[in-house]
Structure formats: structure tokens, C-alpha cells
Scaffold this active site. Sequence first.
Site, PDB file in Angstrom:
ATOM      1  N   HIS A 203     -28.834  37.682   0.304  1.00 25.02           N
ATOM      2  CA  HIS A 203     -30.081  37.170  -0.292  1.00 25.02           C
ATOM      3  C   HIS A 203     -29.982  36.930  -1.797  1.00 25.02           C
ATOM      4  CE1 HIS A 203     -30.675  41.450  -1.207  1.00 25.02           C
ATOM      5  NE2 HIS A 203     -31.501  41.052  -2.164  1.00 25.02           N
TER       6      HIS A 203
HETATM    7  C1  UD1 Z   1     -36.433  40.224  -4.323  1.00 26.12           C
HETATM    8  C2  UD1 Z   1     -35.922  40.871  -5.600  1.00 26.12           C
HETATM    9  C3  UD1 Z   1     -34.505  41.393  -5.372  1.00 26.12           C
HETATM   10  C4  UD1 Z   1     -34.442  42.304  -4.157  1.00 26.12           C
HETATM   11  C5  UD1 Z   1     -35.029  41.590  -2.947  1.00 26.12           C
HETATM   12  C6  UD1 Z   1     -35.101  42.515  -1.764  1.00 26.12           C
HETATM   13  C7  UD1 Z   1     -36.637  40.005  -7.785  1.00 26.12           C
HETATM   14  C8  UD1 Z   1     -36.246  39.152  -8.940  1.00 26.12           C
HETATM   15  N1  UD1 Z   1     -35.846  39.912  -6.705  1.00 26.12           N
HETATM   16  O1  UD1 Z   1     -35.602  39.099  -4.051  1.00 26.12           O
HETATM   17  O2  UD1 Z   1     -34.084  42.127  -6.503  1.00 26.12           O
HETATM   18  O3  UD1 Z   1     -33.097  42.625  -3.919  1.00 26.12           O
HETATM   19  O4  UD1 Z   1     -36.366  41.149  -3.251  1.00 26.12           O
HETATM   20  O5  UD1 Z   1     -35.180  41.812  -0.559  1.00 26.12           O
HETATM   21  O6  UD1 Z   1     -37.607  40.714  -7.855  1.00 26.12           O
HETATM   22  N2  UD1 Z   1     -40.227  35.109   1.024  1.00 26.12           N
HETATM   23  C9  UD1 Z   1     -40.937  35.044   2.214  1.00 26.12           C
HETATM   24  N3  UD1 Z   1     -41.621  36.154   2.596  1.00 26.12           N
HETATM   25  C10 UD1 Z   1     -41.622  37.298   1.908  1.00 26.12           C
HETATM   26  C11 UD1 Z   1     -40.914  37.350   0.695  1.00 26.12           C
HETATM   27  C12 UD1 Z   1     -40.203  36.253   0.278  1.00 26.12           C
HETATM   28  O7  UD1 Z   1     -40.947  34.025   2.896  1.00 26.12           O
HETATM   29  O8  UD1 Z   1     -42.256  38.276   2.332  1.00 26.12           O
HETATM   30  C13 UD1 Z   1     -39.445  33.927   0.604  1.00 26.12           C
HETATM   31  C14 UD1 Z   1     -40.235  32.990  -0.317  1.00 26.12           C
HETATM   32  O9  UD1 Z   1     -39.807  31.685  -0.047  1.00 26.12           O
HETATM   33  C15 UD1 Z   1     -39.767  33.420  -1.700  1.00 26.12           C
HETATM   34  C16 UD1 Z   1     -38.306  33.811  -1.448  1.00 26.12           C
HETATM   35  O10 UD1 Z   1     -38.311  34.372  -0.141  1.00 26.12           O
HETATM   36  O11 UD1 Z   1     -39.899  32.400  -2.646  1.00 26.12           O
HETATM   37  C17 UD1 Z   1     -37.766  34.808  -2.456  1.00 26.12           C
HETATM   38  O12 UD1 Z   1     -38.603  35.948  -2.572  1.00 26.12           O
HETATM   39  P1  UD1 Z   1     -38.607  36.815  -3.934  1.00 26.12           P
HETATM   40  O13 UD1 Z   1     -39.446  38.009  -3.741  1.00 26.12           O
HETATM   41  O14 UD1 Z   1     -38.880  35.948  -5.099  1.00 26.12           O
HETATM   42  O15 UD1 Z   1     -37.102  37.204  -4.106  1.00 26.12           O
HETATM   43  P2  UD1 Z   1     -36.109  37.929  -3.108  1.00 26.12           P
HETATM   44  O16 UD1 Z   1     -34.936  37.056  -2.893  1.00 26.12           O
HETATM   45  O17 UD1 Z   1     -36.845  38.450  -1.932  1.00 26.12           O
HETATM   46  N1  UDP Z   2     -33.254  46.222   5.864  1.00 23.73           N
HETATM   47  C1  UDP Z   2     -34.044  46.239   7.015  1.00 23.73           C
HETATM   48  N2  UDP Z   2     -33.991  45.153   7.851  1.00 23.73           N
HETATM   49  C2  UDP Z   2     -33.197  44.074   7.618  1.00 23.73           C
HETATM   50  C3  UDP Z   2     -32.405  44.072   6.435  1.00 23.73           C
HETATM   51  C4  UDP Z   2     -32.465  45.153   5.574  1.00 23.73           C
HETATM   52  O1  UDP Z   2     -34.742  47.217   7.265  1.00 23.73           O
HETATM   53  O2  UDP Z   2     -33.194  43.132   8.425  1.00 23.73           O
HETATM   54  C5  UDP Z   2     -33.339  47.357   4.918  1.00 23.73           C
HETATM   55  C6  UDP Z   2     -32.027  48.072   4.671  1.00 23.73           C
HETATM   56  O3  UDP Z   2     -31.874  49.149   5.574  1.00 23.73           O
HETATM   57  C7  UDP Z   2     -32.156  48.539   3.224  1.00 23.73           C
HETATM   58  C8  UDP Z   2     -33.083  47.538   2.591  1.00 23.73           C
HETATM   59  O4  UDP Z   2     -33.706  46.826   3.655  1.00 23.73           O
HETATM   60  O5  UDP Z   2     -32.750  49.823   3.139  1.00 23.73           O
HETATM   61  C9  UDP Z   2     -32.304  46.594   1.706  1.00 23.73           C
HETATM   62  O6  UDP Z   2     -33.115  45.558   1.296  1.00 23.73           O
HETATM   63  P1  UDP Z   2     -32.565  44.239   0.622  1.00 23.73           P
HETATM   64  O7  UDP Z   2     -31.160  44.022   1.036  1.00 23.73           O
HETATM   65  O8  UDP Z   2     -33.565  43.185   0.924  1.00 23.73           O
HETATM   66  O9  UDP Z   2     -32.701  44.552  -0.934  1.00 23.73           O
HETATM   67  P2  UDP Z   2     -31.758  45.216  -2.029  1.00 23.73           P
HETATM   68  O10 UDP Z   2     -31.381  46.572  -1.568  1.00 23.73           O
HETATM   69  O11 UDP Z   2     -30.598  44.309  -2.249  1.00 23.73           O
HETATM   70  O12 UDP Z   2     -32.626  45.239  -3.248  1.00 23.73           O
END
Ligand code: UD1
Ligand code: UDP
Length: 355
Positions: A203
Site C-alpha cells: 500500500h
Molecule cells: C494510510 C497512512 C499510512 C498507513 C496506512 C495503513 C498516511 C499518510 N498514510 O495510508 O501511513 O500505513 O494508512 O493502511 O496517513 N481508501 C478507501 N477506504 C478507506 C481508506 C482509504 O477506499 O477506508 C482509499 C481512498 O481511495 C484513499 C486511499 O485509499 O484515497 C488512500 O487512503 P489514505 O488513508 O490516504 O492512505 P493509506 O494508503 O490508507
Molecule cells: N491487516 C488486516 N487485514 C488485512 C491486512 C492487514 O487485519 O487484510 C492488519 C495486519 O494484521 C496489521 C495491520 O493490518 O496489524 C497493518 O496495517 P497496514 O499494513 O495497512 O498499515 P501499516 O502497518 O503499514 O501502517
Amino acid sequence: MKIAIVVGTRPEIIKMSPIIKYCELKNIKHDIIHSQQHYSENMDKLFFKDLGIEYPKINLGVKSKKPHAQIAEIMKKCGEIFIKNCYDFILVQGDTNTVLAAALAANKCKIKLGHVEAGLRSFDYSMPEEINRIITDSISDFCFCPTETSASYLRKSGISDSKIFVVGNTIADSIKINLDKFKYIEIHKKFSLDKRYALVTLHRPSNVDDKENLEKIIQSLSLISKKYNYEIVFPVHPRTKKNIKEMNIKTHNIRLMDPLGYFDFLSLINNSSLIFTDSGGIQEEACILGKPCVTLRENTERPETIDVCSNILTGLNEEQIISAVNYWENNPQNWQQPFGDGTSSQKIINILKHG
Ligand code: UD1
Ligand code: UDP
């Protein structure tokens, strides 16, 4: 004492859950404030349900926005709630936009701030998370570091020793608390999996927002699937799902699925042969659960996993990815996990009590 526990994304809900549970156990007054940076059912509500935590009544409903607008809106809404509810402490976890926004609001409202998972550094300033971490650490009154390594980064940056507490990582608490919920899931049967599978998550914007990079990774995984006879299982983050569709990326030999609930996902890690990821939390979980990890990045803010040899950094170079798979095919997997004994939440709350 009254604490505000701020969450916004999937990993924050998971990593704050042991602290919330500990507050419930010890009758410590606490409010959960949810920015809803993550809001899709399977990135949000599912986790509160899985973890047995009531869905937060204080919900800022901010959802996806451009980073500056998202941070500004969360900061403004948090500030209003912080002042109204007279908290003694604000707790944030990790490095998301929600964390930065709530940390700035706490600072401006003059409320003591605790940063859970403080001191992590990738030294990659192109990552939005690196900037969020540095600013949050610099204004925190309590920096709760998972390891001595993270504490050492803070000391080097001039943060006073009196603000640094090495407490382990609450992800270890969460795995300990929930072991019985995922250990017995018959995951092969549940998802009709082959015996030998590799689990993939992606991601990071640098990997999935760039078509060339995303294609490169998918092609390498597809090749590995054939060469090593791995089934490739890939629960797809919404950012990545959107890009795979819009960029029309072909995903031959890879089994895509929607994001999974926490227990199914931990069970998938626990029964996998190998993990490919760019996630922070999953590098830690793989290390704790004794599963070899290949991190598809040039750097990591979890160097402890490299030090104990549970994780190999490959970037996106196919030769390096294959060489990492070869390493894991031929080398034993035993290491001491460095993220603590699962008592971080207790330590954090006790430190606040005396703070
Ligand atoms: C965010 C965090 C990242 C974290 C990740 C965990 C920041 C800068 N990034 O990244 O550090 O590792 O969460 O997963 O805060 N979207 C959906 N549904 C949701 C959420 C997101 O469809 O519930 C889609 C939207 O198109 C959105 C994109 O995902 O624009 C990115 O979501 P965003 O929260 O901006 O960043 P993440 O990549 O999720
Ligand atoms: N996770 C989950 N379901 C999924 C993918 C991840 O429950 O399909 C959990 C995973 O066990 C971990 C957390 O989500 O605890 C990690 O989240 P993510 O990779 O989105 O964020 P990051 O840790 O990089 O900030």
C-alpha cells in the site's frame, strides 16, 4: 485521569486496542476519538467488532481528502473536542496524518501528548510518514519507544531522556491477547488454499501509485509463484485496489481478495511460508510469529527485524527479490523477536499515571 485515545486507520485501531482494553480493565476514564481516515467497512468497523471495542461515539468523519485538507480538518475538530472535554493526556499511535493532526492539536491546546511507537525512522524523507513521525516525536511529552533502537534515534535528535520510555510495541500485546482467536482458525480450509502459500500486502504510495513499480512487483510475484510453486495470496488495500483497476494491471497467478478481518489475517500470516510486504505492522507481526519476511522497499523504519534476521529488504529489483526467496528456501527461521513481552499497554498507562 482522563485520556483521549485518537485513532484513524486500520493499524491504529489494532495497535491502540490493547491500551483501550487495559483502560477498560482498570476503569481509567478514556474517550476514543476516531478521525475516520479509514472508513470502508473492512478497514474500519470490522476491526472494532473483531477486537470487541465499541465503535467510537466521537467520530470526526473526515475520510479521504488531500493530505493538507485532511490534516487541517482533523486538527481543527480534535482541538475543539480536546478543549471541551478537559483531557489530561492525548495518546496517538504511529505515523499517519491522523497522528500528526491530533498531535498538533494537543500541543496547541496545551494538553500533554503521548506518542505510542515513537522514535521510528526510515530516514526516507519522501515518505509522508517520516515527516509525521519526526514532528510528532518532537512535540510529545511522552515518547513510548518500542525498542532501544528507536529510543537511540530520539536521543540523537536531542529529545530529553526524561521524555523517552522503552516499553515494547503494543502489536505484541495484541498478538498475545488475541492468540486464541486466530490460532485455531482452519485457514487453508476457510480460503481453499494450497498447503504452501506466500502472503502479500502492498500500500505504500511509492510502490502502488506508480504504474511501472506496481507492474514490476506483480510480475516478480507472478514469476515466483511459478518458479517456486507458491500460491500467492494478496488481500488488497483499497489504495492498491483502485490503482490495479485504473492502471489496468494484469495479475496472473495471483489470488486477489478484499482486505480481511484481523483474525483471518493473523492466521494467514501464521500459516504462510513467506510474506512479501511494504507494511510496517506486518514486518513486525511476521517477526513475532516466526515467519520470514521480504520487504519490497529500499528502507525500513523497523531495522530491528533486519538485525534479528527475520526480514530482508529487496527494493523492487527482481534479482534481489528472487535471491531473498532463495535465502528463505534454504535457511532456518529462528530468531528472538525484539518487540517486547506483550505488556506495553500496561507500562504506558502506568507511566501516564505517574506523569
Ligand atoms: C494510510 C497512512 C499510512 C498507513 C496506512 C495503513 C498516511 C499518510 N498514510 O495510508 O501511513 O500505513 O494508512 O493502511 O496517513 N481508501 C478507501 N477506504 C478507506 C481508506 C482509504 O477506499 O477506508 C482509499 C481512498 O481511495 C484513499 C486511499 O485509499 O484515497 C488512500 O487512503 P489514505 O488513508 O490516504 O492512505 P493509506 O494508503 O490508507
Ligand atoms: N491487516 C488486516 N487485514 C488485512 C491486512 C492487514 O487485519 O487484510 C492488519 C495486519 O494484521 C496489521 C495491520 O493490518 O496489524 C497493518 O496495517 P497496514 O499494513 O495497512 O498499515 P501499516 O502497518 O503499514 O501502517
